[in-house]
Design a protein around this motif. Structure first.
Motif, mmCIF file in Angstrom:
data_model
loop_
_atom_site.group_PDB
_atom_site.id
_atom_site.type_symbol
_atom_site.label_atom_id
_atom_site.label_comp_id
_atom_site.label_asym_id
_atom_site.label_seq_id
_atom_site.Cartn_x
_atom_site.Cartn_y
_atom_site.Cartn_z
ATOM 1 N N ILE A 190 2.063 3.295 -11.907
ATOM 2 C CA ILE A 190 1.161 4.378 -11.551
ATOM 3 C C ILE A 190 1.898 5.699 -11.771
ATOM 4 O O ILE A 190 3.039 5.852 -11.361
ATOM 5 N N ALA B 80 -0.880 -4.157 -7.425
ATOM 6 C CA ALA B 80 -0.874 -4.054 -5.962
ATOM 7 C C ALA B 80 -1.837 -5.065 -5.339
ATOM 8 O O ALA B 80 -1.489 -5.759 -4.367
ATOM 9 N N LEU B 81 -3.043 -5.167 -5.884
ATOM 10 C CA LEU B 81 -4.030 -6.100 -5.344
ATOM 11 C C LEU B 81 -3.578 -7.549 -5.500
ATOM 12 O O LEU B 81 -3.760 -8.375 -4.590
ATOM 13 N N GLY C 91 -1.493 -0.449 -12.342
ATOM 14 C CA GLY C 91 -0.736 -0.360 -11.094
ATOM 15 C C GLY C 91 -1.528 -0.852 -9.911
ATOM 16 O O GLY C 91 -1.003 -1.569 -9.038
ATOM 17 N N LEU C 92 -2.810 -0.494 -9.852
ATOM 18 C CA LEU C 92 -3.664 -0.957 -8.753
ATOM 19 C C LEU C 92 -3.905 -2.459 -8.834
ATOM 20 O O LEU C 92 -3.970 -3.151 -7.810
ATOM 21 N N ILE C 93 -4.033 -2.984 -10.055
ATOM 22 C CA ILE C 93 -4.200 -4.434 -10.223
ATOM 23 C C ILE C 93 -2.975 -5.172 -9.697
ATOM 24 O O ILE C 93 -3.095 -6.190 -8.991
ATOM 25 N N ILE D 160 -2.808 3.899 -14.246
ATOM 26 C CA ILE D 160 -3.371 3.845 -12.894
ATOM 27 C C ILE D 160 -3.993 2.491 -12.601
ATOM 28 O O ILE D 160 -3.677 1.844 -11.582
ATOM 29 N N ILE D 161 -4.889 2.014 -13.463
ATOM 30 C CA ILE D 161 -5.579 0.740 -13.210
ATOM 31 C C ILE D 161 -4.608 -0.439 -13.195
ATOM 32 O O ILE D 161 -4.667 -1.276 -12.283
ATOM 33 N N VAL E 251 2.005 2.020 -3.420
ATOM 34 C CA VAL E 251 0.979 2.692 -4.228
ATOM 35 C C VAL E 251 0.981 4.190 -3.940
ATOM 36 O O VAL E 251 0.936 5.019 -4.862
ATOM 37 N N VAL F 75 0.837 -1.204 0.000
ATOM 38 C CA VAL F 75 0.000 0.000 0.000
ATOM 39 C C VAL F 75 0.875 1.258 0.000
ATOM 40 O O VAL F 75 0.585 2.235 -0.704
ATOM 41 N N VAL G 229 5.168 -1.080 -8.856
ATOM 42 C CA VAL G 229 3.999 -0.198 -8.911
ATOM 43 C C VAL G 229 4.441 1.242 -9.191
ATOM 44 O O VAL G 229 3.736 2.002 -9.856
#
Length: 426
Positions: free
Chosen positions: A149, A181-182, A177-179, A174-175, A101, A98, A145
């Protein structure tokens, strides 16, 4: 091509810095083309490769990251990340992702992320009972990440070279990078019991989250300024980078009062060194890129790929395989500058959107930062933590697998990758 290949790989094996290798190999190609008559192209391309206004964003983003590290902004972001997810089993590992991110929206450099968290979070994780190789692996996986991002230095380079909207690339990153991370947090959750990862000392607390947010709100506001200004069409990426430096200086120097004049000089020197290395690679690679274009090597590679298959799905898979393989052995800045003019026209031939193609290429090279034998993040973490590269690599494989899956999503699911660029009109 034989002479250039011998010079290139020979100098690489001798350990010559990659910026010099690219320049010498390019000049060898020019010499082979027409002797001294073509050598005049070398200084022209060396200057022309850097003569782009958008490249000004890179030193500003690098300096902004230096200021954040020195001013305590990074520690506040880590505390906020810990307040959000630190209560979970493997809480510090989740906090690491987190924090990556949050940190990504400010610096855009994976090695900066790896060095920062290698000095802070890895020792904290080891003290709490995590194995050092696993702590380094989590940090390396999260560091990818950073350049995905926005802001992302690689996206600035790609957009400047290929004439693709940098703001569009930023929005499209952005998306993915979040994927990533998840998926990395999913790996941590899946292995938490098997590895007996410690649970957070305190349970979930809304009050703790609010307090941490209040303490770090000025730091969190920084990526809002950067991305909001760019995506809203208010400022260019270069202007946003300069604003980020000013904001970091005001927050770190006047609000947190953690920056001295000596610190500022040190940060400027470090920024100049990092920028100089990257710009030398870009300038030298532009010589080699011109030689490749003159010899129609991009067209030859495109023809060979299409000779294997005209199916766009197969061609994309071949492109990804080439990027991941080359990135394992060559600095990703150099790989991007050499391969982008080769692969970008090929992606257009198979009907891929230029923004989607750019994000795909950048993400594939980013993943190479954590793959042996020359993954930069591996060596950064090894140097700051004392852990062997082999042991970090052994602990990294689940994260590499899920990040390659994220890469495939970016490459084959255009509606998801381009959702934000279309939303903002890029």
């Amino acid at each position: 091509m034989t002479l250039v290949a011998i010079v290139f790989f020979g100098l690489m094996l001798l350990g010559v810095p990659v910026g010099i290798v690219l320049g010498v190999a390019g000049m060898a190609g020019l010499l082979q083309l027409g002797g001294l008559n073509f050598m005049g192209m070398a200084p022209q391309r060396f200057f022309g490769g850097l003569n782009l206004f958008t490249f000004m964003a890179m030193p500003f983003f690098i300096l902004a990251g230096e200021i954040m590290n020195r001013s305590g902004i990074t520690e506040r972001l880590i505390d906020f990340a810990d307040a959000l997810v630190g209560y979970l089993r493997g809480g510090l590992a989740h906090s690491n992702i987190v924090a990556s991110v949050l940190f990504a929206g400010m610096t855009g450099a994976a090695t900066s992320d790896a060095a920062t968290f290698g000095n802070t979070l890895v020792p904290a994780m080891v003290r709490k009972g995590y194995s050092r190789p696993f702590a380094c692996a989590v940090t390396a996986a999260g560091s990818i990440v950073g350049p995905t991002i926005p802001p992302s230095n690689l996206m600035v380079i790609y957009g400047s070279m290929m004439g693709v909207s940098i703001a569009g690339l930023f929005a499209a990153g952005i998306i993915p990078g979040l994927i990533i991370a998840l998926l990395c947090m999913g790996v941590i959750a899946a292995f938490s019991r098997r590895l007996r990862l410690p649970k957070g000392e305190r349970g979930p607390s809304l009050l703790h989250i609010v307090r941490s947010f209040r303490s770090s709100v000025l730091a969190i506001f920084m990526p809002v300024i950067i991305l909001g200004g760019i995506l809203g069409g208010i400022v260019t990426p270069t202007e946003a980078a300069a604003i980020a430096v000013l904001y970091a200086l005001v927050v770190g120097g006047l609000v947190y009062r953690r920056i001295t004049l000596r610190d500022l000089v040190d940060m400027l020197v470090r920024t100049a060194r990092v920028t100089g290395v990257v710009f030398l690679i870009i300038a030298s690679a532009s010589i080699l890129s011109w030689w490749m274009a003159f010899n129609q090597i991009p067209q030859a590679i495109a023809t060979s790929f299409l000779g294997i298959s005209h199916n766009p799905q197969v061609v994309i898979l071949l492109i990804l395989g080439l990027l991941l393989f080359v990135g394992m052995f060559i600095d990703i800045n150099a790989a991007l500058i050499i391969l982008a003019p080769v692969l970008a026209p090929l992606t257009l031939n198979i009907g891929m959107d230029p923004v989607q193609a750019g994000v795909m290429i950048v993400l594939a090279l980013n993943i190479s930062l954590m793959t042996p034998p020359v993954g930069a993040c591996l060596f950064v973490l090894s140097s700051v933590t004392g852990e062997r590269v082999e042991r970090i690599s052994a602990a990294l494989w689940p994260f590499i697998v899920v990040e390659v899956l994220a890469l495939l999503v970016v490459a084959y699911w255009s509606d998801l990758t381009l959702f934000l660029p279309r939303l903002f009109g890029f």
